[in-house]
Design a protein around this motif. Structure first.
Motif, PDB file in Angstrom:
ATOM      1  N   ARG A   1      -2.964   5.852  -1.103  1.00 53.41           N
ATOM      2  CA  ARG A   1      -4.270   5.272  -1.384  1.00 53.41           C
ATOM      3  C   ARG A   1      -4.197   4.186  -2.451  1.00 53.41           C
ATOM      4  O   ARG A   1      -5.225   3.635  -2.838  1.00 53.41           O
ATOM      5  CB  ARG A   1      -5.257   6.365  -1.835  1.00 53.41           C
ATOM      6  N   ARG A   2      -3.001   3.863  -2.928  1.00 49.45           N
ATOM      7  CA  ARG A   2      -2.844   2.906  -4.021  1.00 49.45           C
ATOM      8  C   ARG A   2      -2.366   1.560  -3.510  1.00 49.45           C
ATOM      9  O   ARG A   2      -1.605   1.473  -2.542  1.00 49.45           O
ATOM     10  CB  ARG A   2      -1.848   3.436  -5.056  1.00 49.45           C
ATOM     11  N   LEU A   3      -2.795   0.493  -4.186  1.00 55.95           N
ATOM     12  CA  LEU A   3      -2.273  -0.842  -3.959  1.00 55.95           C
ATOM     13  C   LEU A   3      -1.424  -1.221  -5.169  1.00 55.95           C
ATOM     14  O   LEU A   3      -1.865  -1.075  -6.307  1.00 55.95           O
ATOM     15  CB  LEU A   3      -3.410  -1.853  -3.786  1.00 55.95           C
TER      16      LEU A   3
ATOM     17  N   LEU B   1       1.417  -5.570   2.814  1.00 53.25           N
ATOM     18  CA  LEU B   1       0.174  -6.161   3.278  1.00 53.25           C
ATOM     19  C   LEU B   1       0.212  -7.684   3.262  1.00 53.25           C
ATOM     20  O   LEU B   1      -0.454  -8.329   4.072  1.00 53.25           O
ATOM     21  CB  LEU B   1      -0.993  -5.674   2.419  1.00 53.25           C
TER      22      LEU B   1
ATOM     23  N   ARG C   1       0.859  -1.186   0.000  1.00 46.54           N
ATOM     24  CA  ARG C   1       0.000   0.000   0.000  1.00 46.54           C
ATOM     25  C   ARG C   1       0.895   1.236   0.000  1.00 46.54           C
ATOM     26  O   ARG C   1       1.739   1.410   0.883  1.00 46.54           O
ATOM     27  CB  ARG C   1      -0.902   0.022   1.229  1.00 46.54           C
TER      28      ARG C   1
ATOM     29  N   SER D   1     -11.265   0.201  -2.534  1.00 46.49           N
ATOM     30  CA  SER D   1     -11.579  -0.955  -1.702  1.00 46.49           C
ATOM     31  C   SER D   1     -13.052  -1.334  -1.827  1.00 46.49           C
ATOM     32  O   SER D   1     -13.919  -0.460  -1.941  1.00 46.49           O
ATOM     33  CB  SER D   1     -11.255  -0.662  -0.235  1.00 46.49           C
TER      34      SER D   1
END
Length: 282
Positions: free
Chosen positions: A21-23, A51, A18, A141
């Motif tokens: 706000r980006r994965l 993560l 992460r 999400s």
């Protein structure tokens, strides 16, 4: 994804990171010291919160497992892809191949395969289709989308705040998605309604879907009394800039552009943004 920390990962594993706000998916380059690299595509900035380990990649109905015996192959593949992607000529070839398959010559065939598309505002009973589309193509999400649809977008018209629109094929599958809402919900100091997450499935690109989605959202924003709608777009996203320009969006003030880039920089984004605006009829 198998949730775990950096200590459970080894060189060659694919880690889900992460960054703001980006994965992003990164290949583990080294564990001592800890270092990761972009799996493919544009180079992501270093750092981020680990993560877990990616155990499979899904694209539509296709699922590609990533068992640990594949680590050496994944490592070598990542190195080769990164080296190729770093060369400007490789990106040009990729874009030309992509543009060829999704250009005008294939549009009649794609229209025939996909059939007519219904572009409309989302309702609460569209949740399943939205979550499937989000799992394949969005970085937002599922929990956020579920909450937004139930509490803001899917309400009866007089109560609706913000809006989301989808393009649905005859089987009810979502082929395109976009939404407008306030950034204040996410604690960004930006007023007004902003176009968000405009994404169209590859099979229906260049068929006017993005334009229809934006038209639907602008009509709803006007109904809710918004005087204008804003959009923030990566400065190298020429396709989106062309689409918005064709709908009458024009560059926003230098002050708003500065504040928008400053707000996103503070949230962890690194790309420069072009800010556009379009007035709406009362």
């Amino acid at each position: 994804m198998l949730r775990c920390g950096p200590g459970a990962l080894s060189r060659g594993d694919v880690a889900l990171m992460r960054q703001g706000r980006r994965l992003v998916a990164h290949v583990v380059v080294s564990t001592a010291p800890w270092e990761t690299a972009s799996l493919v595509g544009d180079v992501d900035p270093p750092g981020g919160v680990t993560l877990g380990r990616v155990v499979a990649v899904r694209r539509g109905a296709w699922v590609l497992p990533l068992p640990r015996p594949f680590r050496p192959a994944m490592w070598m593949t990542q190195q080769a892809l990164s080296a190729a992607w770093a060369r400007p000529e490789s990106r040009v070839v990729f874009r030309r191949v992509r543009d060829f398959f999704f250009s005008g010559w294939s549009r009649p065939l794609r229209r025939r395969l996909v059939g007519p598309l219904d572009v409309r505002l989302l309702r609460t009973d569209d949740l399943d289709a939205l979550l499937v589309f989000a799992g394949e193509r969005l970085v937002v999400s599922p929990g956020f989308l579920r909450r937004q649809l139930r509490e803001r977008w899917g309400l009866a018209e007089p109560e609706r705040r913000g809006a989301a629109a989808g393009a649905f094929d005859a089987q009810g599958r979502m082929q395109g998605f976009a939404w407008v809402d306030s950034y204040r919900q996410e604690a960004l100091p930006l007023d007004g309604f902003w176009v968000r997450s405009l994404v169209v499935a590859p099979g229906v690109r260049r068929m006017g879907v993005a334009t229809r989605l934006l038209g639907c959202l602008m009509a709803e924003a006007a109904r809710q009394g918004e005087p204008c709608v804003y959009a923030d777009i990566d400065d190298d996203n020429t396709a989106s800039l062309r689409t918005f320009g064709g709908l009458g969006f024009r560059p926003a003030s230098a002050e708003l552009t500065r504040r928008t880039n400053q707000a996103w920089d503070a949230a962890g984004r690194t790309k420069a943004l072009v800010v556009l605006e379009r007035g709406l009829p009362p």
